[in-house]
Design an enzyme around this catalytic site. Structure first.
Site, mmCIF file in Angstrom:
data_model
loop_
_atom_site.group_PDB
_atom_site.id
_atom_site.type_symbol
_atom_site.label_atom_id
_atom_site.label_comp_id
_atom_site.label_asym_id
_atom_site.label_seq_id
_atom_site.Cartn_x
_atom_site.Cartn_y
_atom_site.Cartn_z
ATOM 1 N N CYS A 2 -32.518 55.233 52.011
ATOM 2 C CA CYS A 2 -33.460 55.751 51.022
ATOM 3 C C CYS A 2 -34.880 55.780 51.601
ATOM 4 O O CYS A 2 -35.236 54.936 52.415
ATOM 5 C CB CYS A 2 -33.490 54.954 49.739
ATOM 6 S SG CYS A 2 -31.951 54.909 48.841
ATOM 7 N N ARG A 27 -33.737 57.517 58.229
ATOM 8 C CA ARG A 27 -33.254 56.317 57.535
ATOM 9 C C ARG A 27 -31.865 56.510 56.936
ATOM 10 O O ARG A 27 -31.209 55.534 56.573
ATOM 11 C CB ARG A 27 -34.246 55.938 56.434
ATOM 12 C CG ARG A 27 -35.601 55.549 56.973
ATOM 13 C CD ARG A 27 -36.633 55.535 55.882
ATOM 14 N NE ARG A 27 -36.441 54.455 54.942
ATOM 15 C CZ ARG A 27 -37.016 53.265 55.026
ATOM 16 N NH1 ARG A 27 -37.818 53.005 56.010
ATOM 17 N NH2 ARG A 27 -36.805 52.341 54.112
ATOM 18 N N TRP A 75 -29.645 57.379 49.338
ATOM 19 C CA TRP A 75 -28.397 56.996 49.998
ATOM 20 C C TRP A 75 -27.578 56.339 48.900
ATOM 21 O O TRP A 75 -27.941 55.265 48.397
ATOM 22 C CB TRP A 75 -28.683 56.026 51.137
ATOM 23 C CG TRP A 75 -27.527 55.709 52.024
ATOM 24 C CD1 TRP A 75 -27.088 56.432 53.098
ATOM 25 C CD2 TRP A 75 -26.654 54.576 51.942
ATOM 26 N NE1 TRP A 75 -26.011 55.824 53.678
ATOM 27 C CE2 TRP A 75 -25.723 54.681 52.989
ATOM 28 C CE3 TRP A 75 -26.570 53.481 51.075
ATOM 29 C CZ2 TRP A 75 -24.720 53.729 53.205
ATOM 30 C CZ3 TRP A 75 -25.571 52.541 51.292
ATOM 31 C CH2 TRP A 75 -24.661 52.684 52.352
ATOM 32 N N ASN A 101 -35.994 52.641 45.732
ATOM 33 C CA ASN A 101 -35.111 52.148 46.799
ATOM 34 C C ASN A 101 -34.679 50.748 46.404
ATOM 35 O O ASN A 101 -35.488 49.977 45.902
ATOM 36 C CB ASN A 101 -35.855 52.016 48.134
ATOM 37 C CG ASN A 101 -36.294 53.333 48.683
ATOM 38 O OD1 ASN A 101 -35.929 54.381 48.167
ATOM 39 N ND2 ASN A 101 -37.098 53.290 49.728
ATOM 40 N N GLY A 102 -33.432 50.410 46.685
ATOM 41 C CA GLY A 102 -32.951 49.066 46.362
ATOM 42 C C GLY A 102 -31.888 49.126 45.276
ATOM 43 O O GLY A 102 -31.323 50.189 45.007
ATOM 44 N N GLU A 482 -20.597 46.410 71.675
ATOM 45 C CA GLU A 482 -21.696 47.342 71.428
ATOM 46 C C GLU A 482 -21.328 48.751 71.914
ATOM 47 O O GLU A 482 -21.632 49.749 71.258
ATOM 48 C CB GLU A 482 -22.974 46.818 72.109
ATOM 49 C CG GLU A 482 -24.190 47.723 72.010
ATOM 50 C CD GLU A 482 -24.626 48.049 70.596
ATOM 51 O OE1 GLU A 482 -24.104 47.475 69.622
ATOM 52 O OE2 GLU A 482 -25.476 48.940 70.460
ATOM 53 N N LYS A 486 -21.274 52.013 69.484
ATOM 54 C CA LYS A 486 -22.059 53.217 69.755
ATOM 55 C C LYS A 486 -21.167 54.444 69.673
ATOM 56 O O LYS A 486 -21.516 55.436 69.059
ATOM 57 C CB LYS A 486 -22.725 53.173 71.142
ATOM 58 C CG LYS A 486 -23.923 52.288 71.299
ATOM 59 C CD LYS A 486 -25.172 52.748 70.593
ATOM 60 C CE LYS A 486 -25.266 52.263 69.184
ATOM 61 N NZ LYS A 486 -25.677 50.971 68.837
ATOM 62 N N GLU A 489 -19.884 55.190 65.943
ATOM 63 C CA GLU A 489 -20.808 55.553 64.868
ATOM 64 C C GLU A 489 -21.389 56.959 64.999
ATOM 65 O O GLU A 489 -21.760 57.550 63.987
ATOM 66 C CB GLU A 489 -21.911 54.515 64.688
ATOM 67 C CG GLU A 489 -22.863 54.384 65.832
ATOM 68 C CD GLU A 489 -23.876 53.263 65.608
ATOM 69 O OE1 GLU A 489 -24.112 52.879 64.470
ATOM 70 O OE2 GLU A 489 -24.440 52.789 66.610
ATOM 71 N N HIS A 505 -3.079 39.978 73.734
ATOM 72 C CA HIS A 505 -2.579 39.246 72.572
ATOM 73 C C HIS A 505 -2.294 40.176 71.397
ATOM 74 O O HIS A 505 -2.227 39.727 70.261
ATOM 75 C CB HIS A 505 -3.576 38.153 72.170
ATOM 76 C CG HIS A 505 -3.757 37.123 73.247
ATOM 77 N ND1 HIS A 505 -2.840 36.129 73.477
ATOM 78 C CD2 HIS A 505 -4.726 36.974 74.192
ATOM 79 C CE1 HIS A 505 -3.245 35.378 74.500
ATOM 80 N NE2 HIS A 505 -4.379 35.886 74.957
ATOM 81 N N LYS A 604 -30.329 53.961 58.477
ATOM 82 C CA LYS A 604 -30.998 53.242 59.569
ATOM 83 C C LYS A 604 -31.248 51.789 59.195
ATOM 84 O O LYS A 604 -31.032 50.886 59.980
ATOM 85 C CB LYS A 604 -32.313 53.951 59.903
ATOM 86 C CG LYS A 604 -33.104 53.297 61.025
ATOM 87 C CD LYS A 604 -32.369 53.386 62.346
ATOM 88 C CE LYS A 604 -33.083 52.674 63.475
ATOM 89 N NZ LYS A 604 -32.141 52.339 64.570
HETATM 90 C C1 F6R Z 1 -25.943 50.400 64.981
HETATM 91 C C2 F6R Z 1 -27.024 49.938 64.132
HETATM 92 C C3 F6R Z 1 -26.710 48.922 63.092
HETATM 93 C C4 F6R Z 1 -27.850 47.910 62.978
HETATM 94 C C5 F6R Z 1 -27.597 46.957 61.802
HETATM 95 C C6 F6R Z 1 -28.700 45.914 61.698
HETATM 96 O O1 F6R Z 1 -26.382 51.302 65.930
HETATM 97 O O2 F6R Z 1 -28.138 50.366 64.245
HETATM 98 O O3 F6R Z 1 -25.498 48.306 63.341
HETATM 99 O O4 F6R Z 1 -27.946 47.203 64.173
HETATM 100 O O5 F6R Z 1 -27.534 47.690 60.614
HETATM 101 O O6 F6R Z 1 -29.949 46.523 61.559
HETATM 102 P P1 F6R Z 1 -31.279 45.758 61.886
HETATM 103 O O7 F6R Z 1 -31.323 45.539 63.352
HETATM 104 O O8 F6R Z 1 -32.376 46.652 61.401
HETATM 105 O O9 F6R Z 1 -31.222 44.461 61.133
#
Ligand code: F6R
Length: 609
Positions: A2, A27, A75, A101-102, A482, A486, A489, A505, A604
């Protein structure tokens, strides 16, 4: 997650609002809407999908006049992605429009009460309940009505409110979700983050929880929801316009991958002296005596930040010899965690606003932990909640898929572990050696980035495959996680990351002819073991893509494809090993035709639990 932008001033604000909300598109959102006040009447336009759809509607109606207005990207949380559920929402009596937002947690009880009073709802959202409540409590003063309504509400919010009966007034408030007021010359731009403000002014006030600000073209007044006046400092936004613009790149993710060397040089600047084996972290200095006594470190985060936290665990145990754990903040929060004396809880977060991490941080603090932040966004809620911390200094991260924040988090955790290790048992020479190596990371990253065309070619060979494995050991088990995150997503390819040893396993059953398995196989303590795991995959027809140390020619006999990274001590290797995987994920998403910077369903900054 949002976004809000609002404007009060003398200019027609439609374009200012649309330009601002476009800067917040990163975002994540699924619908948008704009409200302005013109000749004492509200005009509201909403659209499902991209902001471009809202712009099309505005163009078709010849534009939306008004010098006071607000815009929102939603969102979905309560209710599906429909125009009815998109913000702004309005009340049914006074002519009030609200963006939010929230989450209003007690919205169902409030809705029942309001329905009993005869209010008719047209959406399934919690925000419409807030609009109705403000309308219900309105007695001729919007600011008082907002304060009164917020006293009834539980949950998190950043809101902006306008009203037909006070056509020059905007009221905004926050609890839990970020909001700031940009103070220009006779105009005010309110936004969820500085990216929407910076082209108008660099002066802003950051709202604290329970602050309510009434803004008119003549000035503003800040109070609490109990109407106690608040004095605010004006902050200088440390943001350059070029940092939030694409420049020559095609996507923000690509820009941020390539920016990593520069970002890390910033992270390191002035923070260590290799010759003296000294780490200088101003954000920890005031707590040095307390931190040196640390008996346990608990690292908390979600998603990519959790993967950095997992690497942090290895670093604190290895370099500072302190028992450490890393865990999902969301799980820590609700499992009655035990916090012993001299426990340090570290919140790892790019945004500093992630609801799960914030809640865990508050829980750890309540239970007596010293809290530290490893955070990118200066002045964010977590940065303000923690006792001490070290900022990442990697600049704004716009790409939804986190890249430069990850390496920033790992780099800061490395410096913190060395800072503690050095104060406990580590000699100046050992510390100095590692710092010298750390300092070479940006140049070595540049070397890896120069292989982009080769990484793209390798990606092309496997991009049609729907299932991938990412495997690593020790420090690079979280890095493998990680890599998998990547890829999934942004390219929507199913990928799993795990310790290479875990594969046999169970997950080994997945391996079939041609299945891509990315192995982080740099030279290190467990190199031979990783080689055995590679053989296990190949024996079952899997195709191995190895990330290996430069000069390791042997690996070519075991892997279909090899991406080399420069030699570096193992504890620093995640900072290099992650880069080719970020590049692969980026290329896979582009090759599959996806919108890299706006991946489906993702936001985001995830400000709901
Ligand atoms: C993946 C990604 C998310 C954030 C997670 C935590 O690429 O960006 O998995 O890492 O939502 O976000 P922050 O770091 O803002 O607490």
């Amino acid at each position: 997650m949002c976004g809000i932008v609002a404007y009060v001033g003398s200019k027609h604000c439609q374009n200012i609002l649309i330009e601002g909300i476009k800067r917040l598109e990163y975002r994540g959102y699924d619908s948008s809407g704009l409200a302005t006040l013109h000749n004492g009447k509200l005009i509201i336009t909403r659209a499902v999908g991209r902001v471009a759809s809202l712009e099309d509607k505005l163009e078709a109606m010849g534009g939306q006049p008004g010098t006071v207005g607000l815009v929102h990207t939603r969102w979905a949380t309560h209710g599906g992605v429909t125009e009815f559920n998109a913000h702004p929402h309005r009340d049914d009596r006074v002519g009030i429009a609200v963006v939010h937002n929230g989450i209003i947690e007690n919205y169902a009880a409030l809705k029942t009460l309001l329905e009993e009073k005869g209010h008719k709802f047209s959406s399934q959202t919690d925000t419409e309940v807030l609009a109705m409540l403000i309308g219900e409590l309105y007695e001729g003063d919007l600011e008082s009505a907002v304060q009164a309504a917020l006293r009834e509400v539980t949950g998190a919010y950043a809101i902006a409110v306008i009203c037909e009966r006070e056509p020059e007034t905007l009221v905004v408030a926050r609890k839990g979700s970020p909001l700031m007021v940009g103070v220009g010359n006779g105009e005010y731009v309110v936004a969820s983050d500085g990216a929407a403000i910076i082209s108008h002014t660099s002066q802003a006030i950051m709202l604290d929880d329970y602050n309510v600000v009434k803004i008119t073209p003549k000035g503003f007044r800040t109070s609490t929801i109990h109407n106690v006046p608040v004095t605010h400092k004006i902050h200088q936004l440390e943001l350059e316009l070029e940092e939030i613009e694409l420049g020559a790149f095609s996507h923000f993710m690509q820009k941020e991958i390539f920016e990593q060397p520069k970002a890390l040089r910033n992270t390191f600047r002035g923070r260590f002296n290799s010759d003296e084996g000294r780490v200088i972290l101003g954000g920890l200095a005031d707590h040095a005596k307390e931190l040196v006594k640390t008996k346990r470190v608990v690292l908390l985060g979600q998603g990519t930040a959790l993967h950095a936290a997992m690497i942090g665990r290895y670093l604190f145990e290895d370099l500072a010899k302190i028992p450490s754990t890393s865990e999902f903040a969301s799980e820590f929060r609700y499992r009655n965690p035990i916090i012993e004396e001299n426990t340090v809880a570290i919140a790892v977060s790019q945004s500093g606003e992630t609801a799960d991490t914030l809640a865990a941080l508050v829980e750890a603090k309540d239970r007596g932990a010293v809290t530290m932040g490893v955070i990118n966004v200066v002045g964010s809620t977590m940065a303000r909640e923690t006792d001490a911390g070290v900022y990442l200094r990697v600049g704004p991260e716009i790409g939804v898929a986190s890249t430069k924040a990850f390496v920033g988090q790992v780099a800061v955790l490395t410096m913190m572990a060395l800072w503690l290790g050095r104060r406990r048992f580590m000699g100046a020479n050992d510390c100095g050696d590692l710092l010298r190596q750390l300092n070479t990371i940006p140049d070595k990253m540049e070397q890896i980035l120069s292989l982009d065309a080769q990484v793209k070619q390798i990606t092309e060979r496997y991009v049609e495959r729907e299932n991938w494995l990412f495997l690593g050991r020790g420090y690079n088990y979280p890095t493998a996680m990680e890599g998998a995150l990547k890829l999934k997503e942004i390219s929507y390819i199913h990928a799993e990351g795990m310790p290479a040893a875990e594969m046999k396993h169970g997950p080994i059953a997945l391996i079939n002819e041609g299945m891509p398995a990315v192995f982080i196989a740099n030279r290190g303590k467990q190199y031979e073991k990783v080689m055995s795991n590679i053989q296990e995959v190949r024996a079952r027809g899997g195709h191995v893509i190895a990330i290996a140390t430069e000069g390791d020619n042997e690996i070519k006999h075991y892997a279909e494809d090899v991406m080399y990274i420069p030699d570096i001590p193992e504890c620093l290797s995640p900072l290099l090993a992650v880069v080719p995987m970020q590049m692969m994920a980026y290329h896979a998403a582009v090759l599959r035709g996806h919108d890299v910077d706006k991946p489906r369903n993702l936001a985001k900054s995830v400000t709901v639990e």
